[in-house]
Design an enzyme around this catalytic site. Sequence first.
Site, PDB file in Angstrom:
ATOM      1  CG  PHE A   1      -5.721  -8.244   4.067  1.00 33.82           C
ATOM      2  CD1 PHE A   1      -4.522  -7.453   4.245  1.00 33.82           C
ATOM      3  CD2 PHE A   1      -5.966  -8.781   2.430  1.00 33.82           C
ATOM      4  CE1 PHE A   1      -3.930  -6.937   2.971  1.00 33.82           C
ATOM      5  CE2 PHE A   1      -5.090  -8.124   1.417  1.00 33.82           C
ATOM      6  CZ  PHE A   1      -4.004  -7.488   1.780  1.00 33.82           C
ATOM      7  CB  VAL A   2     -10.008  -3.973   3.639  1.00 32.73           C
ATOM      8  CG1 VAL A   2     -11.094  -4.328   4.602  1.00 32.73           C
ATOM      9  CG2 VAL A   2      -9.161  -2.832   4.071  1.00 32.73           C
TER      10      VAL A   2
ATOM     11  CD  GLU B   1      -2.027   7.094   3.718  1.00 34.29           C
ATOM     12  OE1 GLU B   1      -2.463   6.551   2.788  1.00 34.29           O
ATOM     13  OE2 GLU B   1      -0.888   6.850   4.183  1.00 34.29           O
ATOM     14  CG  ASP B   2      -4.861   4.332   1.128  1.00 40.08           C
ATOM     15  OD1 ASP B   2      -4.111   4.697   1.814  1.00 40.08           O
ATOM     16  OD2 ASP B   2      -4.582   3.198   0.287  1.00 40.08           O
TER      17      ASP B   2
ATOM     18  CE  LYS C   1       2.450   1.620  -7.724  1.00 36.71           C
ATOM     19  NZ  LYS C   1       3.566   0.586  -6.712  1.00 36.71           N
TER      20      LYS C   1
ATOM     21  CE  LYS D   1      -6.832  -3.178   8.251  1.00 37.62           C
ATOM     22  NZ  LYS D   1      -5.854  -4.294   7.767  1.00 37.62           N
TER      23      LYS D   1
ATOM     24  CG  ASP E   1      -2.839  -1.849   9.303  1.00 39.94           C
ATOM     25  OD1 ASP E   1      -2.782  -2.153  10.423  1.00 39.94           O
ATOM     26  OD2 ASP E   1      -2.996  -2.374   8.038  1.00 39.94           O
TER      27      ASP E   1
HETATM   28  C1  PRP Z   1      -0.878   1.523   3.100  1.00 47.45           C
HETATM   29  C2  PRP Z   1      -1.804   2.830   3.205  1.00 47.45           C
HETATM   30  C3  PRP Z   1      -0.825   3.580   4.205  1.00 47.45           C
HETATM   31  C4  PRP Z   1      -0.018   2.611   4.940  1.00 47.45           C
HETATM   32  C5  PRP Z   1      -0.981   2.280   6.271  1.00 47.45           C
HETATM   33  O1  PRP Z   1       0.282   1.667   1.937  1.00 47.45           O
HETATM   34  O2  PRP Z   1      -1.720   3.403   1.968  1.00 47.45           O
HETATM   35  O3  PRP Z   1       0.197   4.484   3.518  1.00 47.45           O
HETATM   36  O4  PRP Z   1      -0.248   1.246   4.302  1.00 47.45           O
HETATM   37  O5  PRP Z   1      -0.104   1.390   7.204  1.00 47.45           O
HETATM   38  P1  PRP Z   1       0.342   1.862   8.234  1.00 47.45           P
HETATM   39  O6  PRP Z   1      -0.858   2.613   9.233  1.00 47.45           O
HETATM   40  O7  PRP Z   1       0.227   0.515   8.941  1.00 47.45           O
HETATM   41  O8  PRP Z   1       1.543   2.463   8.272  1.00 47.45           O
HETATM   42  P2  PRP Z   1       1.127   0.569   1.347  1.00 47.45           P
HETATM   43  O9  PRP Z   1       2.283   0.600   2.480  1.00 47.45           O
HETATM   44  O10 PRP Z   1       0.524  -0.650   1.395  1.00 47.45           O
HETATM   45  O11 PRP Z   1       1.373   0.993   0.118  1.00 47.45           O
HETATM   46  P3  PRP Z   1       0.454   1.394  -1.010  1.00 47.45           P
HETATM   47  O12 PRP Z   1      -0.276   2.488  -0.830  1.00 47.45           O
HETATM   48  O13 PRP Z   1       1.431   1.636  -2.433  1.00 47.45           O
HETATM   49  O14 PRP Z   1      -0.388   0.248  -1.476  1.00 47.45           O
END
Ligand code: PRP
Length: 173
Positions: free
Chosen positions: A149-150, A96-97, A40, A128, A100
């Site tokens: 953690f943001v 992507e947002d 999401k 990050k 990580d």
């Molecule tokens: C977040 C973000 C990426 C992912 C990045 O999604 O949108 O898809 O984590 O993390 P990584 O680089 O360690 O794989 P999340 O799994 O939190 O789901 P969401 O977007 O529904 O909150």
Amino acid sequence: MKIGRTLVSEEEIQQRLVEMGAEITADYEGKDLLLVAVLKGAFMVMADLARNIALPVEIDFMAVSSYGAATQTSGVVRILKDLDQEIAGRHVLIVEDIIDSGLTLDYLRRNLEVREPASLEIATLLLKSGLQRVPIDVRYTGFEIPPEFVIGYGLDLVGKYRNLPYIAVMEEE
Ligand code: PRP
């Protein structure tokens, strides 16, 4: 936990998205571009970035879920919603947002590459620093941020705060 200091302000985000949009517009001029956002978190950057791209793009969404603890990536990704369309021969830009560990994108990239798009690139608002566990080739990066953690601008804490128009750090009470 409470909302701490602002890491990237609304104005900084919007300004950077204008620049990224201009860059993408120039790079994909004359090409058939499909933007793919990963739900999401990426819903907000998708909406704002798309408005800064002066091309007749199409958009699609994928929903994935990583198993494991809520605030940590396990690297095991499950597709909850796949693309509605075929991407063979098309220019695809994943939006992507945040990146990580990079494990989500590493999985997605490999999953989409099998479908033989004409090109496959990645745009992320946030990267990050120093946390990537796999090398990720990111074409467009908004901001490199410290490994804190943001929340906000799509990013959540147990489902909340996605609607904040800026990025903030979560702090202990
Ligand atoms: C977040 C973000 C990426 C992912 C990045 O999604 O949108 O898809 O984590 O993390 P990584 O680089 O360690 O794989 P999340 O799994 O939190 O789901 P969401 O977007 O529904 O909150």
